[in-house]
Design a protein around this motif. Sequence first.
Motif, short mmCIF file in Angstrom:
data_model
loop_
_atom_site.label_atom_id
_atom_site.label_comp_id
_atom_site.label_asym_id
_atom_site.label_seq_id
_atom_site.Cartn_x
_atom_site.Cartn_y
_atom_site.Cartn_z
N TYR A 254 0.78 -1.24 0.00
CA TYR A 254 0.00 0.00 0.00
C TYR A 254 0.82 1.30 0.00
O TYR A 254 0.28 2.35 -0.36
CB TYR A 254 -0.93 0.03 1.23
CG TYR A 254 -2.07 -0.94 1.15
CD1 TYR A 254 -3.22 -0.64 0.43
CD2 TYR A 254 -2.02 -2.16 1.82
CE1 TYR A 254 -4.28 -1.53 0.37
CE2 TYR A 254 -3.08 -3.06 1.77
CZ TYR A 254 -4.22 -2.74 1.04
OH TYR A 254 -5.27 -3.62 0.98
N VAL A 255 2.06 1.25 0.44
CA VAL A 255 2.84 2.49 0.62
C VAL A 255 3.67 2.79 -0.62
O VAL A 255 4.30 1.89 -1.19
CB VAL A 255 3.72 2.39 1.88
CG1 VAL A 255 4.65 3.58 2.00
CG2 VAL A 255 2.83 2.29 3.13
N ASP A 256 3.69 4.06 -1.03
CA ASP A 256 4.37 4.45 -2.27
C ASP A 256 5.88 4.53 -2.12
O ASP A 256 6.62 4.21 -3.05
CB ASP A 256 3.84 5.81 -2.74
CG ASP A 256 2.38 5.73 -3.14
OD1 ASP A 256 2.09 5.26 -4.25
OD2 ASP A 256 1.51 6.11 -2.32
N ASP A 257 6.36 4.96 -0.96
CA ASP A 257 7.81 5.11 -0.79
C ASP A 257 8.14 5.19 0.70
O ASP A 257 7.30 5.55 1.52
CB ASP A 257 8.28 6.40 -1.50
CG ASP A 257 9.80 6.43 -1.71
OD1 ASP A 257 10.47 5.41 -1.47
OD2 ASP A 257 10.32 7.49 -2.13
N VAL A 258 9.37 4.83 1.03
CA VAL A 258 9.89 4.99 2.39
C VAL A 258 11.18 5.79 2.29
O VAL A 258 12.09 5.43 1.53
CB VAL A 258 10.15 3.64 3.07
CG1 VAL A 258 10.75 3.86 4.46
CG2 VAL A 258 8.85 2.83 3.18
N VAL A 259 11.27 6.88 3.04
CA VAL A 259 12.42 7.78 3.00
C VAL A 259 13.00 7.91 4.42
O VAL A 259 12.43 7.40 5.38
CB VAL A 259 12.01 9.16 2.45
CG1 VAL A 259 11.55 9.04 1.00
CG2 VAL A 259 10.91 9.80 3.31
N VAL A 260 14.13 8.59 4.53
CA VAL A 260 14.78 8.73 5.83
C VAL A 260 15.09 10.19 6.13
O VAL A 260 15.21 11.02 5.23
CB VAL A 260 16.09 7.90 5.91
CG1 VAL A 260 15.79 6.42 5.80
CG2 VAL A 260 17.07 8.32 4.82
N VAL A 261 15.22 10.48 7.43
CA VAL A 261 15.53 11.84 7.88
C VAL A 261 16.53 11.76 9.01
O VAL A 261 16.57 10.77 9.75
CB VAL A 261 14.22 12.56 8.33
CG1 VAL A 261 13.67 11.94 9.61
CG2 VAL A 261 14.44 14.06 8.50
N ASP A 262 17.37 12.80 9.16
CA ASP A 262 18.40 12.77 10.21
C ASP A 262 17.97 13.57 11.43
O ASP A 262 16.99 14.33 11.41
CB ASP A 262 19.74 13.28 9.67
CG ASP A 262 19.68 14.71 9.14
OD1 ASP A 262 18.87 15.51 9.66
OD2 ASP A 262 20.44 15.04 8.21
N ASP A 263 18.72 13.39 12.52
CA ASP A 263 18.39 14.05 13.79
C ASP A 263 18.47 15.57 13.70
O ASP A 263 17.70 16.28 14.35
CB ASP A 263 19.33 13.55 14.90
CG ASP A 263 18.90 12.20 15.46
OD1 ASP A 263 17.95 11.60 14.90
OD2 ASP A 263 19.51 11.75 16.45
N LEU A 264 19.43 16.08 12.93
CA LEU A 264 19.58 17.54 12.81
C LEU A 264 18.31 18.17 12.27
O LEU A 264 17.83 19.20 12.78
CB LEU A 264 20.76 17.85 11.89
CG LEU A 264 21.36 19.26 11.97
CD1 LEU A 264 21.95 19.51 13.34
CD2 LEU A 264 22.41 19.46 10.88
N SER A 265 17.72 17.54 11.25
CA SER A 265 16.47 18.05 10.67
C SER A 265 15.32 17.94 11.67
O SER A 265 14.45 18.82 11.74
CB SER A 265 16.13 17.27 9.40
OG SER A 265 17.14 17.42 8.43
N ILE A 266 15.31 16.85 12.43
CA ILE A 266 14.25 16.66 13.43
C ILE A 266 14.31 17.73 14.50
O ILE A 266 13.30 18.32 14.90
CB ILE A 266 14.34 15.25 14.04
CG1 ILE A 266 13.94 14.19 13.00
CG2 ILE A 266 13.47 15.13 15.28
CD1 ILE A 266 14.15 12.76 13.45
N VAL A 267 15.52 18.01 15.00
CA VAL A 267 15.69 19.04 16.04
C VAL A 267 15.22 20.40 15.54
O VAL A 267 14.47 21.11 16.24
CB VAL A 267 17.17 19.11 16.50
CG1 VAL A 267 17.42 20.36 17.33
CG2 VAL A 267 17.53 17.87 17.31
#
Length: 410
Positions: A254-267
Motif C-alpha cells: 500500500y505504501v508508495d515510498d519509504v524515506v529517511v531523515v536525520d536528527d539535525l532536521s528533526i531538532v
Amino acid sequence: MRIKIFNIDLNSIKEAQKLMPKSSIRKVDLIRSNTFSEICCNNIFLKLECYQKTGSFKVRGAATMIERLSDQEKRNGVVAASAGNHAQGVAYASSMNKMACTIVMPKNASPAKIAATKSYGANVILEGNNYDESSDYAYKVARLEGKTLIPAFDHPDIIAGQGTVGLEILEDLREIDEIYVPIGGGGLIAGTAIAVKSMNPKIKVIGVESVAYPSMKQSIKMGKICNIQNGYTIADGISVKSPGRLTFELIKKYVDDVVVVDDLSIVKTMFLLMERSKIVTEPAGAASLAYIISNRQHLSKHKNIVSILSGGNVDMYLLGQVVAKGLMQTGRMIKLFIELRDRPGELKNIVDEIAKANVNIVEVVHDRLSSNISAGTAGVYLSLELENREQSHVLIKLFDKHKIKYKLIE
C-alpha cells in the motif's frame, strides 16, 4: 497469539472507529500551517496526534484490541512491553475498561515515562536492558499468567485501530496529494495507507524513518525482513531494529515510498513547531514534517500535503537541548571561546564590545585550570543570544577590529 481479524481492510478500520469509546479517543485536529506552507511552497496540513489521549496515536490501536477481547480475556488482564507511548496507550485503554494491566519496561526506561504509565493504574515491571529483553519477559508473563499480550504494532487489531487516523484525515480534507507518516514498526502507516488507498488510490502515502534505523526501507529494498543492529537517534519512537512481518507485507502493498531523515532536521523542526506553531512534539512525532522541510526544494509546488505529528511525549531534559540547538541552527545563539590575559579588566573589555553589538550574554564559563589554557591566561566560554545571523556578523567585526582572538564552537 490471538488474532480475530485476518483481513485488514477498510471495513475493519471503520469497525475499529465505531468500537473506540468517544471518551477515550479524541478526533484530533487537522490544521493548515501558514508557517510551514510558506516555507515549503505547498499547503502543509498537520494531523495533531501529539494532542491525542496519552500524547500519542498508540492509544488507538491499544483501545481497539482491548475492546475486542472476550469477557474472560478482560478478566485475565493484559500485558505489554514498551519503553514509551505504547505502554501509556495500553495502560490508559485498560483503565477505561477497569482491567488489570502489566507493562514490562527496560530497566533504563525514562523515569517520567514510568511515572506516566503508573499514573494510568498499570503494574510496571522493570525487566531487561533493552526492548527485546523486556518483550521476551512480557511473553513469559502472558504465558504463565494467562494474560493477553498487546503487541506494539504487528497485529491486525492494532493496525486497524491506527488506521482510524487515515479515516479522520479524509473526513477533514478531501483534496490530498501526499501524506507523510513516521515509521517505527509500521502499524500507523500500514493502517493509514489501507484506509487512504481504499478510498482514494491516487493519494501518495510516504513513510519516514530515522536514517539511523532504516529497517523498513532496507527490508523493502531486500525483499525480506532485515535487522538493523546498531544506530543512534533521538527519535527513539521510531528506532526499531526490525519491522513487523504483517506491517512489512502491508507496506509493500500500500505504501508508495519509504524515506529517511536525520536528527539535525528533526531538532530544527521540533524547534520551529514550538516557536512558530506552539506545538510540542517528541522527535519521532516530528520526523515526517522534518523530512518535508529538509527536502522542500525537491517537492512539486502547490500541493496539499499532510504530515502526521504522531506523538508529543518528549523528555523535558531533551526538550531543553532542542531549544538550545534550535537557536544555534537558526543563527540566534552562538558559543565562543576566548583566551585572555589573566589580569583585571580584560573580561570587562570583551563584555563592553558585546554590549555595543546589543547582544545578550546567556552564559559565561571562566576556565584557568584546563591543560589547553596557557599559564598567565584565562579561557572564557560565552553563550550569546542574537536576533539573527546578521547580528553575529556585526559582533565578529567588532572582535576583529579590536583584535580579540576567538573561536566559534559548533
